[in-house]
Design a protein around this motif. Structure first.
Motif, PDB file in Angstrom:
ATOM      1  N   CYS A 299       0.564  -8.445  13.839  1.00 34.88           N
ATOM      2  CA  CYS A 299       1.339  -7.246  14.179  1.00 34.88           C
ATOM      3  C   CYS A 299       0.812  -6.054  13.370  1.00 34.88           C
ATOM      4  N   PRO A 300       0.552  -4.894  14.013  1.00 33.91           N
ATOM      5  CA  PRO A 300       0.042  -3.745  13.267  1.00 33.91           C
ATOM      6  C   PRO A 300       1.039  -3.230  12.216  1.00 33.91           C
ATOM      7  N   LYS A 301       2.312  -3.585  12.359  1.00 34.96           N
ATOM      8  CA  LYS A 301       3.313  -3.166  11.367  1.00 34.96           C
ATOM      9  C   LYS A 301       3.613  -4.301  10.368  1.00 34.96           C
ATOM     10  N   ILE A 303       4.862  -7.137  10.744  1.00 35.81           N
ATOM     11  CA  ILE A 303       6.136  -7.864  10.908  1.00 35.81           C
ATOM     12  C   ILE A 303       5.794  -9.341  11.092  1.00 35.81           C
ATOM     13  N   ILE A 305       6.416 -11.955  12.844  1.00 31.38           N
ATOM     14  CA  ILE A 305       7.129 -12.175  14.109  1.00 31.38           C
ATOM     15  C   ILE A 305       7.709 -13.594  14.240  1.00 31.38           C
ATOM     16  N   CYS A 342       9.138  -2.036  14.492  1.00 33.83           N
ATOM     17  CA  CYS A 342       8.363  -2.395  15.694  1.00 33.83           C
ATOM     18  C   CYS A 342       8.119  -1.134  16.531  1.00 33.83           C
ATOM     19  N   VAL A 343       6.845  -0.891  16.867  1.00 30.61           N
ATOM     20  CA  VAL A 343       6.521   0.311  17.647  1.00 30.61           C
ATOM     21  C   VAL A 343       6.281  -0.039  19.121  1.00 30.61           C
ATOM     22  N   ALA A 344       6.685  -1.238  19.488  1.00 27.15           N
ATOM     23  CA  ALA A 344       6.601  -1.676  20.892  1.00 27.15           C
ATOM     24  C   ALA A 344       5.181  -1.585  21.455  1.00 27.15           C
ATOM     25  N   CYS A 345       4.195  -1.917  20.633  1.00 26.01           N
ATOM     26  CA  CYS A 345       2.806  -1.840  21.118  1.00 26.01           C
ATOM     27  C   CYS A 345       2.518  -2.929  22.153  1.00 26.01           C
ATOM     28  N   GLY A 346       3.301  -4.015  22.125  1.00 27.36           N
ATOM     29  CA  GLY A 346       3.147  -5.051  23.150  1.00 27.36           C
ATOM     30  C   GLY A 346       2.095  -6.107  22.838  1.00 27.36           C
ATOM     31  N   LYS A 347       1.379  -5.931  21.737  1.00 25.77           N
ATOM     32  CA  LYS A 347       0.304  -6.880  21.386  1.00 25.77           C
ATOM     33  C   LYS A 347       0.843  -8.326  21.314  1.00 25.77           C
ATOM     34  N   CYS A 348       1.957  -8.490  20.642  1.00 21.23           N
ATOM     35  CA  CYS A 348       2.498  -9.844  20.451  1.00 21.23           C
ATOM     36  C   CYS A 348       2.935 -10.466  21.768  1.00 21.23           C
ATOM     37  N   ILE A 359       9.813  -7.620  21.955  1.00 20.11           N
ATOM     38  CA  ILE A 359      10.201  -6.231  21.633  1.00 20.11           C
ATOM     39  C   ILE A 359      11.722  -6.070  21.760  1.00 20.11           C
ATOM     40  N   MET A 362      13.419  -7.763  18.940  1.00 21.86           N
ATOM     41  CA  MET A 362      13.295  -6.985  17.692  1.00 21.86           C
ATOM     42  C   MET A 362      14.346  -5.876  17.675  1.00 21.86           C
TER      43      MET A 362
HETATM   44  S1  SF4 Z   1       5.359  -5.076  19.741  1.00 24.13           S
HETATM   45 FE1  SF4 Z   1       4.959  -6.878  18.520  1.00 24.13          FE
HETATM   46  S2  SF4 Z   1       2.955  -6.525  17.577  1.00 24.13           S
HETATM   47 FE2  SF4 Z   1       3.698  -4.538  18.322  1.00 24.13          FE
HETATM   48  S3  SF4 Z   1       4.772  -3.650  16.580  1.00 24.13           S
HETATM   49 FE3  SF4 Z   1       6.313  -4.738  17.771  1.00 24.13          FE
HETATM   50  S4  SF4 Z   1       6.411  -6.755  16.830  1.00 24.13           S
HETATM   51 FE4  SF4 Z   1       4.497  -5.819  16.126  1.00 24.13          FE
END
Ligand code: SF4
Ligand code: SF4
Length: 374
Positions: A299-301, A303, A305, A342-348, A359, A362
């Motif tokens: 996670c870029p932040k 977190i 997860i 969480c910035v909701a980047c969607g990567k996870c 998301i 979170m």
């Molecule tokens: S969407 Fe997932 S990877 Fe992106 S910031 Fe939120 S928890 Fe981290």
């Protein structure tokens, strides 16, 4: 009783061990300690030769009760444990005397002149483990050289890859970790690494902190093809892992001991990967649950997860929001407010093997009131 080899120590231990934090609370409070000691004695009769105890359990009476029983059996026929850490010693800068006084108190209470497995207790993360190594490990080694303890082991709530780091340090003969049908993915790589390295693996919390017996419907698939109850089947699930040496069963009554013994009758051992595959092939009705596989990491932040989703699992299983808070408060060493970052980047979500709405979860966690902290 089914016995397994404890790593490469040459010691044979029962596939179920006695967890001694569940002596009858009323008897403990009323000082009826001899009565409590009937439980380890009964376990011994049934072939359970691994007794796990620690300071503080059962209002700090567990070691005393366990010692009463230990003094009534042939010492060499039981393997007894105890534990120590900064919190038990009351400081992050313990000296040799403090360590020794605590160890000597455990020996005295256990009525023995040696402890078979002495734990560097409750390593929550690598940082805490490193601090304990620096401050305490030499005292463990010295006590071992003097014969006061026979094996240096650790206990932990870390995830699989962190456990691997501790295993690879080569400083321990075994470990005690939480492992069950609910969280097995979190620590599977850790038990595999320990097994490869000739270490013993003892498992606490095989019933998922009570979540498994409290949700018998959700976990009924564990009993398929057996005549076991859900708690017995959950214990057997753990014990059937080739990599796991002992599954601890906390026993209050003799009936609990009988349950534990029944759980490992005619046990068949299988590699962890095979156990997990058979379990997942059943298409269990737990599709909304995070399995702890860890594929969402990065996670870029920053977190963590899997820990957040594990906490969310508790809500799915119990239907109660407050169980999420309880999980953060009593199990994971993580600030749940991190969920708000969480910035909701969607990567996870792209990587999630269970296709979970991470998301959304979170957000829900971030908005939970802190009821249990009141
Ligand atoms: S969407 Fe997932 S990877 Fe992106 S910031 Fe939120 S928890 Fe981290
Ligand atoms: S990838 Fe999904 S199932 Fe696996 S740990 Fe992450 S959230 Fe849980």
């Amino acid at each position: 009783m089914y016995y397994k080899s404890y790593g490469n120590t040459g010691i044979k231990v029962s596939a179920v061990g006695l967890g001694t934090m569940r002596y009858d609370a009323e008897d403990i409070r009323a000082g009826r300690l001899e009565k409590c000691a009937e439980i380890p004695l009964y376990a011994f009769e049934k072939g359970i030769n691994y007794w796990d105890t620690a300071p503080n359990y059962c209002e700090d009476k567990s070691e005393i009760v366990t010692g009463m029983a230990l003094s009534q059996v042939k010492r060499s026929q039981v393997y007894v444990t105890s534990k120590t850490n900064f919190s038990t010693l009351g400081t992050e800068k313990p000296d040799r005397d403090l360590f020794r006084r605590r160890l000597e108190m455990s020996l005295q209470r256990l009525k023995t002149d040696y402890i078979d497995f002495y734990h560097m207790w409750c390593m929550l993360n690598l940082d805490s483990w490193e601090k304990h190594m620096e401050a305490l490990y030499r005292f463990f080694e010295e006590a071992k050289a003097e014969g006061l303890i026979r094996n240096i082991v650790f206990s932990s709530h870390m995830q699989g890859n962190d456990i691997e780091t501790v295993v690879e340090s080569g400083r321990f003969r075994g470990m005690l970790i939480g492992y069950n049908a609910l969280n097995y993915r979190f620590r599977q790589s850790g038990i595999e690494k320990a097994y490869e390295n000739g270490m013993g693996v003892v498992v606490m919390n095989p019933l998922g902190g009570g979540l498994i017996p409290q949700n018998p419907k959700a976990f009924s698939y564990l009993t398929e093809g057996t005549e076991l109850t859900v708690p017995q089947a959950a214990l057997r699930f753990v014990a059937s892992h080739r990599e796991i040496t002992v599954a601890l069963a906390g026993c209050t009554t003799k009936a609990h001991v009988d349950d534990a013994v029944k759980a490992v009758e005619n046990l068949e051992e299988r590699p962890a990967k095979e156990v997990a595959r058979r379990f997942e092939e059943k298409g269990i009705a737990l599709n909304d649950l995070c399995t702890g596989c860890g594929y969402c990491k990065g996670c870029p932040k920053d977190i963590e997860i899997p820990k957040f989703m594990d906490a969310y699992n508790q809500k799915i299983l119990t239907g109660k929001d407050e169980e999420i808070n309880r999980r953060f408060q009593f199990h994971w060493d993580v600030d749940k407010r991190q969920a708000a970052e969480c910035v909701a980047c969607g990567k996870c979500e792209k990587q999630c093997t269970q296709h979970l709405p991470i998301i959304e979860r979170m957000r829900e966690i971030a908005n939970l009131p802190d009821e249990t902290e009141a």
